[in-house]
Design a protein around this motif. Sequence first.
Motif, mmCIF file in Angstrom:
data_model
loop_
_atom_site.group_PDB
_atom_site.id
_atom_site.type_symbol
_atom_site.label_atom_id
_atom_site.label_comp_id
_atom_site.label_asym_id
_atom_site.label_seq_id
_atom_site.Cartn_x
_atom_site.Cartn_y
_atom_site.Cartn_z
ATOM 1 N N LEU A 27 0.815 -1.219 0.000
ATOM 2 C CA LEU A 27 0.000 0.000 0.000
ATOM 3 C C LEU A 27 0.844 1.263 0.000
ATOM 4 N N ASP A 28 2.005 1.257 0.657
ATOM 5 C CA ASP A 28 2.827 2.464 0.704
ATOM 6 C C ASP A 28 3.455 2.792 -0.644
ATOM 7 N N PHE A 29 3.459 1.852 -1.573
ATOM 8 C CA PHE A 29 3.970 2.095 -2.921
ATOM 9 C C PHE A 29 2.852 2.512 -3.872
ATOM 10 N N THR A 30 1.612 2.214 -3.528
ATOM 11 C CA THR A 30 0.470 2.498 -4.417
ATOM 12 C C THR A 30 -0.668 3.163 -3.648
ATOM 13 N N HIS A 31 -0.339 4.044 -2.698
ATOM 14 C CA HIS A 31 -1.370 4.661 -1.861
ATOM 15 C C HIS A 31 -2.332 5.529 -2.656
ATOM 16 N N HIS A 32 -1.889 6.037 -3.809
ATOM 17 C CA HIS A 32 -2.771 6.865 -4.639
ATOM 18 C C HIS A 32 -3.924 6.065 -5.216
ATOM 19 N N ARG A 33 -3.812 4.714 -5.248
ATOM 20 C CA ARG A 33 -4.891 3.876 -5.754
ATOM 21 C C ARG A 33 -5.956 3.635 -4.676
ATOM 22 N N ILE A 34 -5.722 4.131 -3.486
ATOM 23 C CA ILE A 34 -6.714 4.078 -2.423
ATOM 24 C C ILE A 34 -7.296 5.463 -2.172
ATOM 25 N N ASN A 35 -6.438 6.478 -2.264
ATOM 26 C CA ASN A 35 -6.912 7.844 -2.037
ATOM 27 C C ASN A 35 -6.011 8.803 -2.814
ATOM 28 N N PRO A 36 -6.537 9.517 -3.809
ATOM 29 C CA PRO A 36 -5.694 10.437 -4.578
ATOM 30 C C PRO A 36 -5.194 11.625 -3.772
ATOM 31 N N ALA A 37 -5.754 11.869 -2.584
ATOM 32 C CA ALA A 37 -5.317 12.998 -1.758
ATOM 33 C C ALA A 37 -4.032 12.700 -0.998
ATOM 34 N N THR A 38 -3.508 11.469 -1.093
ATOM 35 C CA THR A 38 -2.300 11.120 -0.348
ATOM 36 C C THR A 38 -1.020 11.601 -1.025
ATOM 37 N N ILE A 39 -1.096 12.094 -2.248
ATOM 38 C CA ILE A 39 0.098 12.684 -2.851
ATOM 39 C C ILE A 39 0.228 14.129 -2.363
ATOM 40 N N GLY A 40 1.443 14.626 -2.318
ATOM 41 C CA GLY A 40 1.653 15.995 -1.880
ATOM 42 C C GLY A 40 1.602 16.185 -0.379
ATOM 43 N N LEU A 41 1.906 15.122 0.403
ATOM 44 C CA LEU A 41 1.913 15.264 1.849
ATOM 45 C C LEU A 41 3.206 15.901 2.350
ATOM 46 N N ASN A 42 4.235 15.963 1.514
ATOM 47 C CA ASN A 42 5.493 16.609 1.894
ATOM 48 C C ASN A 42 6.125 17.204 0.649
ATOM 49 N N ASN A 43 7.339 17.709 0.782
ATOM 50 C CA ASN A 43 7.994 18.383 -0.333
ATOM 51 C C ASN A 43 8.929 17.443 -1.083
ATOM 52 N N GLN A 44 8.558 16.166 -1.181
ATOM 53 C CA GLN A 44 9.373 15.178 -1.876
ATOM 54 C C GLN A 44 8.671 14.675 -3.132
ATOM 55 N N TRP A 45 9.445 14.523 -4.207
ATOM 56 C CA TRP A 45 8.952 13.809 -5.385
ATOM 57 C C TRP A 45 9.240 12.320 -5.188
ATOM 58 N N TYR A 46 8.515 11.474 -5.890
ATOM 59 C CA TYR A 46 8.793 10.037 -5.803
ATOM 60 C C TYR A 46 8.375 9.344 -7.096
ATOM 61 N N ALA A 47 8.977 8.199 -7.331
ATOM 62 C CA ALA A 47 8.611 7.320 -8.437
ATOM 63 C C ALA A 47 8.699 5.892 -7.920
ATOM 64 N N SER A 48 7.689 5.086 -8.181
ATOM 65 C CA SER A 48 7.665 3.721 -7.665
ATOM 66 C C SER A 48 7.146 2.766 -8.732
ATOM 67 N N VAL A 49 7.557 1.507 -8.615
ATOM 68 C CA VAL A 49 7.091 0.450 -9.499
ATOM 69 C C VAL A 49 6.802 -0.779 -8.644
ATOM 70 N N VAL A 50 5.698 -1.457 -8.934
ATOM 71 C CA VAL A 50 5.276 -2.651 -8.205
ATOM 72 C C VAL A 50 4.871 -3.719 -9.212
ATOM 73 N N HIS A 51 5.307 -4.960 -8.952
ATOM 74 C CA HIS A 51 4.887 -6.087 -9.793
ATOM 75 C C HIS A 51 4.243 -7.146 -8.919
ATOM 76 N N ARG A 52 3.149 -7.707 -9.395
ATOM 77 C CA ARG A 52 2.369 -8.696 -8.622
ATOM 78 C C ARG A 52 2.162 -9.971 -9.445
ATOM 79 N N GLU A 53 2.370 -11.113 -8.811
ATOM 80 C CA GLU A 53 2.080 -12.431 -9.383
ATOM 81 C C GLU A 53 1.052 -13.092 -8.481
ATOM 82 N N GLN A 54 -0.153 -13.300 -9.003
ATOM 83 C CA GLN A 54 -1.249 -13.854 -8.206
ATOM 84 C C GLN A 54 -1.774 -15.120 -8.835
ATOM 85 N N ASN A 55 -2.042 -16.121 -8.001
ATOM 86 C CA ASN A 55 -2.538 -17.412 -8.456
ATOM 87 C C ASN A 55 -4.001 -17.545 -8.098
#
Length: 489
Positions: A27-55
């Motif tokens: 969730l900490d890598f994709t928090h914007h997919r739960i709430n778009p207001a979670t971006i811009g909480l501080n003065n840091q830029w970020y870039a993240s990538v997540v990969h999922r394998e589900q059976n």
Amino acid sequence: MRSRLLIFILILAPLTMRGQQFNYSLLDFTHHRINPATIGLNNQWYASVVHREQNRGADFKIRSTAFSGAYPQLFPRRGNVRGALGIDLMNDISGLNNSFRVREAGLSYALRIVDEELQSFNLGVSLFYQNRGFDYSQITTNSQYVTNRGFDLSLASGENLIDFNQSFYRLNAGIFWQKLTLKKQKAGHFGISAFDINEARDTFYDNQSTFNPTYFLTAGLLAYGDRKIHVYPAILLVQQSGRMLYNASVETTYTMDREQSVSFKPRYLVNRELIAVFEYQKGNMVFGVSYDIPVNGSNAANFGAFEFGMKIMGDVRPKQKRRKRSGRPSAPAQTKTARKEIPEWPIKPYVPYSPPPAILKFEPNPPQLKEPLAMAEVEFDYTFYYATDRATFDPQVANELKEIISSLGKSAEYVIYIEGHTDSSGSEEYNLTLSLQRARAIADFLQREGLDESRIKVEGFGEELPVANNDDRIGRALNRRVELRLIRH
């Protein structure tokens, strides 16, 4: 062949098409997919990538990759966060022969409504464009089989395959409140968001069906925190397609030093699965892994899933306004004074605190060393942060100081060096006075707890030795500090 495809579509549709919002376990890598207001909480830029394998079964797997990034918008010169712009990309492949694909691209924007030093309140919106449908390029039939050669995909399949494909827009919105401790750790948060509030039409069935909105509620509160360990329980409630999903988690973070920390964040989805999440941060990089463990055999949507993610972030500095040039000649450049070095040993003796006069006398040069500097060895280093124009510390700092005293015991080989600092908000004389007050308040507490005053050395530097830029709010908060060092001599 036709019956097999029809069965596949009927199984897949209830699991993927009616549940619009897909969430990752990290969730900490994709928090914007739960709430778009979670971006811009501080003065840091970020870039993240997540990969999922589900059976989801013997022949049914999901492979999903998401990329996201955000860049804050700052007020010029002040450095306060005005808002942030985010981007999101997702590619999801599932089904037999990877035949079902979901592609999504979106933009998010969060606006800072409340902007205080230790708390913020954001309003966020996002707009996603999604395309989903079947890709039959990897599905083969008997008509494409060539003796002694195998399947030839260039041949016609001999089947009249229906083109199931649709594209639509998704509108989402949310609000998010967050409070921090003086050490910039999470003290509490609360957020509400809704996805698919535009209720796009579902053309897989008919033009009368629409996607139901998905609602999220998240909240958390710091349960325990000291200089090393932070325990933060949180809940996440999801209302989706008439179902309520309950999530409970306890985040435990161990801080090894200023650059490194490890976190264990187990989360339990009631009657569905247990998710184990591990994260490791070093500097501006964060790495995370998670594994979903099913706890209910009736949960056909997940027979186990593995995720890994990586995140990079950095500070954004406010832009300085350029001064307009006039026709007058410019003044000659002034030479910068050399930065004052921090003396390590010894510092002027500790004097018990008494109410200071209007201006305290300050001796910038410590006494000359009678022994070489190499004999002074810094064993431990602590930093305590202060609010604006304050010299008192909170009970959490007092507890940490008691731990330090307990670890020292009666050993006389350690000396405590206490060094006070301020930001550049006030005058130099006032800041010098305030820095001494901060350092002496710590020293007074240590003496009251039984530490011999001969083992305490204090110094105040005012605004002379900043560790961050005083032009922005975050930098000023980092400069308002007291540094305490345990020195073996």
